[in-house]
Design a protein around this motif. Structure first.
Motif: not given
Length: 213
Positions: A155-180
């Motif tokens: 019912s809604a997009p997961r991310w605003g774009g590819v850049g936002e998606m990759i930044e989200d995943v990188a933040g989870a890996f490197v910074d240890g914060r939840p994604a999505l």
């Protein structure tokens, strides 16, 4: 944050912590690949998707259990984007006959119950799910949705774009914060699932699990 910076963070973390997965990242797509992709979909490609493909043409770890993109997905190369798109178009036509489909004239970011020619798969799950880029016109051009052939879209997009998606995943890996976090707070999941966090399991697979806030 640019796609290049986010991807460098993501790939650097994999190289340090998951080298077997890092080795499964494909070489960059060629200029010919990108021209062919744009011609095949007959629509402009989002700039952040092009930037990502110029860094890596998807991954080859789809044969390995685990997922790079939350919660079940692995990036696919250009050739598989097009073959998956063709398969989903054929499924759509075999069930509903020739188009045009409901939603094709809507603005990007609007929910669609049909698989549209303006959708481009960029990641695939082992259970037949896809992530796709919405190539319809509009302010949300390039946003990313989830799709299951048997259940349609969300019912809604997961991310605003590819850049936002990759930044989200990188933040989870490197910074240890939840994604999505934006996705879950957007009430896409009415059962109030908790946002996913990356967890390394003993056999080296990357998996995403819900974690408390």
């Amino acid at each position: 944050m640019t796609v290049a910076v986010s991807w460098s963070r993501l790939a650097g973390w994999l190289a340090a912590h998951q080298p077997a997965t890092a080795e499964l990242i494909n070489s960059p797509a060629t200029a010919v690949d990108l021209r062919y992709l744009e011609a095949a979909v007959n629509r402009p490609l989002p700039g952040d998707l092009v930037e990502l493909l110029e860094l890596a043409d998807g991954t080859e770890h789809r044969a390995v259990r685990g997922s790079l993109i939350p919660t079940l997905y692995n990036l696919v190369p250009v050739k598989d984007m097009l073959s998956a798109r063709q398969m989903l178009q054929e499924i759509q036509r075999s069930i509903y006959g020739p188009g045009p489909w409901s939603g094709e004239g809507d603005r990007a970011g609007r929910p669609a119950t049909d698989w549209l020619d303006s959708f481009l798969p960029i990641a695939q799950a082992a259970d037949t799910g896809f992530l796709y880029v919405d190539l319809r016109d509009g302010d949300q051009f390039g946003c990313i949705w989830e799709w299951y052939p048997e259940g349609g879209g969300q019912s809604a997009p997961r991310w605003g774009g590819v850049g936002e998606m990759i930044e989200d995943v990188a933040g989870a890996f490197v910074d240890g914060r939840p994604a999505l976090q934006a996705y879950t707070s957007g009430a896409v999941w009415p059962e109030k699932r908790l946002p996913p966090q990356l967890v390394e399991v003993d056999d080296g697979r990357l998996q995403w699990f819900a974690v408390p806030d």
